[in-house]
Design a protein around this motif. Structure first.
Motif, PDB file in Angstrom:
ATOM      1  N   LEU A 167       0.698  -0.936   0.205  1.00 51.98           N
ATOM      2  CA  LEU A 167       0.048   0.056   0.198  1.00 51.98           C
ATOM      3  C   LEU A 167       1.189   1.624  -0.032  1.00 51.98           C
ATOM      4  CD1 LEU A 167      -2.322  -0.867   2.982  1.00 51.98           C
ATOM      5  CD2 LEU A 167      -2.597  -0.884   0.512  1.00 51.98           C
ATOM      6  N   PRO A 168       1.977   1.860  -0.973  1.00 55.35           N
ATOM      7  CA  PRO A 168       2.552   2.436  -0.892  1.00 55.35           C
ATOM      8  C   PRO A 168       1.357   3.786  -1.320  1.00 55.35           C
ATOM      9  CG  PRO A 168       2.639   1.988  -3.167  1.00 55.35           C
ATOM     10  CD  PRO A 168       1.311   1.036  -2.037  1.00 55.35           C
ATOM     11  N   PRO A 169       2.368   4.851  -0.460  1.00 56.02           N
ATOM     12  CA  PRO A 169       1.692   6.037   0.035  1.00 56.02           C
ATOM     13  C   PRO A 169       0.943   6.807  -1.941  1.00 56.02           C
ATOM     14  CG  PRO A 169       3.491   6.042   1.425  1.00 56.02           C
ATOM     15  CD  PRO A 169       3.251   5.268   0.202  1.00 56.02           C
ATOM     16  N   SER A 170       1.879   6.392  -2.282  1.00 52.69           N
ATOM     17  CA  SER A 170       1.321   7.305  -4.000  1.00 52.69           C
ATOM     18  C   SER A 170       0.830   6.046  -4.326  1.00 52.69           C
ATOM     19  CB  SER A 170       2.664   7.196  -4.498  1.00 52.69           C
ATOM     20  OG  SER A 170       3.092   6.035  -4.617  1.00 52.69           O
ATOM     21  N   MET A 171      -0.002   5.260  -3.802  1.00 54.96           N
ATOM     22  CA  MET A 171      -0.805   4.810  -4.700  1.00 54.96           C
ATOM     23  C   MET A 171      -2.220   5.817  -5.337  1.00 54.96           C
ATOM     24  SD  MET A 171      -3.084   1.550  -2.962  1.00 54.96           S
ATOM     25  CE  MET A 171      -4.329   0.063  -5.277  1.00 54.96           C
ATOM     26  N   ALA A 172      -2.338   5.811  -6.081  1.00 58.66           N
ATOM     27  CA  ALA A 172      -3.444   6.325  -7.526  1.00 58.66           C
ATOM     28  C   ALA A 172      -4.798   5.521  -7.310  1.00 58.66           C
ATOM     29  CB  ALA A 172      -3.177   6.595  -8.242  1.00 58.66           C
TER      30      ALA A 172
END
Length: 704
Positions: free
Chosen positions: A201-206
């Motif tokens: 779950l990356p913070p940059s997930m769109a």
């Protein structure tokens, strides 16, 4: 129809009547209500459709994200399975071989942030964190528990969450059992991924972006794994507005985590959730309803304004059309009103100067044409009836004028017919001055008219006729007494009219009044005589006795009852003997005027006979009465009478008695005052003597 003259000057456009205006009002209200209701229904339907589309879109979004995350979990499990397949039983006995394999031999192992390999006995053979070896004692208890459960169960696991001290240390652990060829568990390999890593779950997930909306991933126990606001990570779903009640109901129903999305619509929020069965995670989206529907609300407001403008335009057109169609009826109403006011009748249809379309409607036989023909027929009948009425009125007036009696016919409170003799009796030159005037104008005041009207009404109900004396007012304002005999034109209906026969009795009435006055007044001094004195003093004593009884019942002291003065002129016989009776009469008249002037404001005077007078001062205290008596004595003494060159000086002896409960009748009062006057005579004349009553009832004298 030629009997009705044409009337020009009718306005070309007339305001419709009350009935048409009410119909126009009802039409306007119906149009406004129907338009408002239709607009409201359309806007509500649009809003429901918009909400339905938002619900469908948001449900699809959470399902797609849930499937995307589930695929990541599956990919991570496949990579861990690849690592497990590369570990042989012999490697479990050689940590160096395991280290080489995990660091260099298997690229798939580089995918995980931490790697652990444990033997079936529970001993951790290798632990790597970020590619570096670490002691087995440094393992987190949750990681040890995951390894133990995999060894016991022999199945791969995905741990929900292993929380570190900070959000960036939280991680998810995947385990895969190692099997012998015979299927027994040889050991277990585990790999962990940081929650905020690019692999999970990356913070940059769109996330699907939308204003006033949050995307949330949380575990079954309510721990937030991902949030649009990074500060909320590892927080609790129970603190999320809009999502907390949905999550609470979901827990209460103990529903399993499934991949199908569900959406809950609340007054202020729309919350959608979709589950990931393997890691027992839930993806949710919470949107603010008002913000999502703001563009629709703006469109609804514009639609309302457009609808109002459209309704106003339609209303104006409808009202204009109704007003135009109602013009024939308005024209007819105008003509009929003019006919009722002037009595000239309705003009013919061809002369009414209506627009051509209105004439076509009237000739076509609609309601207006029918009414017009009915009015024309009524006008003809009214003209013939008016002619007959004028003829009968003329004949009746001629009969009345020939009569020697005063006759008045009234109808509905107005003078309808008046004979010539009645006009002369009332001081009018002709009956035209009286006809049509209110009957009340013949009376001095409205109160007099109301009193007589009540009397007449009572007599008519009781006897069917009226016979009595009434005081009317002539034209010049002087009173006129008449004997009136009244009879209804229709015996069974008083409002049908009344016939009055008047007889002038003013002279007889005046003579009767004069005779009554002569009987009660002294002819020489015009003062009340002895009979009038007795009657008036008797009424005063009765009134004082009644008031004393009321005050005594209330416990109040009795009021001052007043005083009575008995006056006897001194040496009056000398005037008669020397100057004659004419001079004596003149003296008596002057003394009467003098006494009346002195006590006019506080009492009244009467002549008892000869040179004796009485003065009554109602409500006057004893001291005040004595002062007035002394004032009267001084005034008489100060007057000098001159007759034929001789001057005469008079005096007066006054007896005073106070009215109280001991004096019950006129005789006792007058006797007490007379005795007091005799005492004044015996004491030397020209003085005031007061007679008082003691507690025992005996009378005593005391000087004034």
């Amino acid at each position: 129809m030629s009997e009705f003259p044409a009337q020009r000057g009718t306005p070309g456009w007339l305001l419709p009547g009350a009935l048409v205006l009410r119909l126009m009002l009802v039409t306007a209200l119906a149009l406004a209500l129907s338009g408002a209701l239709a607009t409201w229904l359309v806007t509500q339907a649009l809003e429901r459709e918009a909400v339905r589309q938002l619900v469908g879109q948001q449900t699809d979004e959470v399902e797609v994200v849930a499937r995307l995350l589930a695929s990541k979990i599956e990919q991570s499990q496949k990579l861990l399975r690849t690592v497990a397949e590369g570990i042989t039983p012999g490697m479990l006995k050689s940590p160096s071989a395991l280290e080489w394999l995990l660091q260099q031999g298997l690229p798939a192992a580089q995918f995980f942030d931490t790697m652990q390999v444990a033997h079936a006995s529970g001993q951790v053979r290798l632990s790597l964190r970020a590619g570096h070896l670490e002691q087995a004692a440094d393992l987190d208890p949750a990681e040890r528990d995951a390894l133990r459960r995999t060894l016991v169960g022999g199945k791969p696991l995905v741990c929900e969450l292993i929380a570190g001290g900070r959000p960036n240390e939280a991680r998810v652990m995947f385990t895969m059992p190692l099997h012998h060829t015979n299927g027994s568990v040889l050991g277990v390999v585990a790999g962990a991924l940081r929650l905020q890593s690019q692999s999970l779950l990356p913070p940059s997930m769109a996330w699907p972006t939308r204003d006033n909306s949050e995307f949330i991933v949380f575990t079954r126990d309510g721990t937030i794994l991902s949030h649009s606001d990074p500060r909320r990570i590892l927080g609790q779903v129970r603190d999320e507005a809009g999502l907390a009640p949905v999550y609470a109901r979901w827990l209460a129903q103990a529903q399993p985590v499934v991949g199908r999305g569900i959406t809950d619509v609340q007054p202020d929020y729309i919350a959608s959730m979709a589950g990931m069965p393997l890691p027992q995670w839930i993806v949710a989206r919470v949107s603010r309803t008002q913000a999502l529907l703001a563009p629709l609300r703006d469109a609804q407001h514009q639609a309302w304004w457009l609808a109002i403008a459209g309704m106003a335009l339609c209303l104006l057109l409808a009202l204009a059309a109704m007003g135009w169609m109602a013009q024939p009826l308005a024209q007819l109403t105008h003509r009929s009103r003019h006919w009722l006011q002037t009595g000239t009748g309705l003009q013919p249809l061809a002369d009414m100067d209506w627009p051509r379309v209105d004439m076509v409607w009237s000739r076509a036989g609609d309601e207006v044409g029918e009414l017009l023909r009915a009015f024309q027929g009524l006008a003809q009948q009214g003209r013939r009836q008016q002619m007959r009425k004028d003829l009968l009125d003329g004949q009746l007036q001629a009969v009345l004028d020939k009569s020697s009696a005063g006759i008045v016919i009234s109808r509905h409170g107005l003078l309808d017919k008046v004979s010539r003799q009645a006009c002369l009796m009332l001081g009018y030159a002709a009956h035209d001055e009286l006809q049509g005037r209110p009957v009340s104008s013949l009376y001095a005041s409205d109160a007099d008219y109301a009193q007589v009207a009540d009397l007449v009404r009572t007599e008519m109900v009781a006897h069917g006729a009226f016979d009595g004396d009434i005081c009317l007012r002539r034209k010049n304002g002087s009173p006129l007494w008449v004997r009136v005999q009244g009879q209804g034109v229709r015996p069974d209906e008083l409002r049908g009219g009344m016939v009055w026969i008047l007889e002038n009795i003013s002279a007889a009435r005046q003579a009767q009044v004069q005779q009554s006055r002569d009987r009660r007044h002294d002819a020489l001094t015009q003062l009340p005589n002895r009979a009038a004195f007795d009657e008036r003093l008797g009424l005063l004593l009765a009134q004082r006795a009644a008031e004393g009884a009321v005050q005594g019942a209330k416990g109040n002291p009795p009021p001052d009852d007043g005083v009575v003065l008995f006056l006897d002129l001194d040496h009056f016989t000398e005037v008669n003997d020397i100057a004659g009776h004419d001079a004596g009469d003149d003296v008596l008249r002057h003394v009467a005027r003098l006494l009346g002037t002195q006590v006019r404001q506080i009492g009244w005077v009467a002549r008892l006979g000869g040179d004796e007078f009485a003065v009554v001062l109602p409500g006057c205290a004893l001291a005040r009465g004595q002062a007035v008596a002394e004032q009267l004595r001084a005034a008489v003494q100060a007057w000098e009478h001159s007759y034929q060159g001789r001057r005469f000086t008079l005096g007066v002896s006054i007896g005073l008695v106070a009215l109280d409960a001991s004096l019950q009748d006129v005789a006792s009062v007058l006797y007490a005052a007379d005795m007091a006057c005799h005492e004044a005579k015996r004491a030397g004349r020209n003085r005031v003597q007061t007679r008082a009553v003691t507690a025992s009832g005996r009378m005593t004298l005391r000087p004034a």
